[in-house]
Design a protein around this motif. Sequence first.
Motif: not given
Length: 305
Positions: A173-190
């Motif tokens: 829902s925040r995909r255009r926000w700064r940091g969304a890409g980093i968070a998405r990638r980190a979540l995939s490895f959590a």
Amino acid sequence: MSTFPTDRHGLIRRETTLRLGIGDDVVSSAVKRGELVRLAPGVCVTATDDADDLYRLRSVGVATSARDHESSILSHDSAAAVFRLSLLHPKRERVHLTRIEPGAGFVRGLRAVHAGPVTAEWIVEVDGIRLTSLERTAVDVAMAGDFAQALVVFDRAFAADADVTTMAHLIESRRRWRGAGIARRALSFADGASESVGESWSRAQMIEAGFPMPRLQHTFQTDVGPARTDFDWDAILVGEFDGLQKYGRLLRPGETPRDALIREKRREDALRAQGIMVIRWTWGTLVRGELADLLRPWLDKLAAA
């Protein structure tokens, strides 16, 4: 040492001490002697060396004392402190809150108030304190930091039973926000099997170096008993993060840190007797960014075998 009245959170509040006839001078003297720590105007606590606990109490004290506490709730690093989520390089200069209704953020004194709104679905109450939910808190922290910080908070959130689908939807829902890409990638490895900030930071450096992912917390059977390891690759190479508190956590009843250290040495020798290579590193290795160089020759050798 003087005794001061505390509220349900362990905070010493000026309105209570004055009501009981304890003057400001008495409290100030206790602060100067190091008996009390002043967390915020009108809020003190009994001195402790636990920085995590002090920040948690400061967050609670500010959240329940600020004049705008009805219009904002604890969030980001402050909400993480209340949830007791360990973070990498936490931001403790100020207490973080987010507006409940739409409105601009601001920084004033000890408070960093983030822009709202926060809808009811993201608000929870812990020990009488309103704050962002576990999932919202983890995503907020992740999006405000780098990859390693994001992975650490997601690992800790997983270990606290946060819902991964909820966090993924919030990031989307925040995909255009700064940091969304980093968070998405980190979540995939959590992975909630990671047991400490140091272990999560170690894995973040492995990921960023492009290394194959290790197995976490596997127990090997050895001649001296079960040997549980932090990381291993193909049951041939073992990696161990030696944090400052590691041997304290390993202590058995009646043991000293030296006893635990000797027992760990025997465990490591037993693994090596099975042909398993054991590599250790410390917090300093991570701070200096040396983990990749430490592991690369061994992982290359493993890949070539």
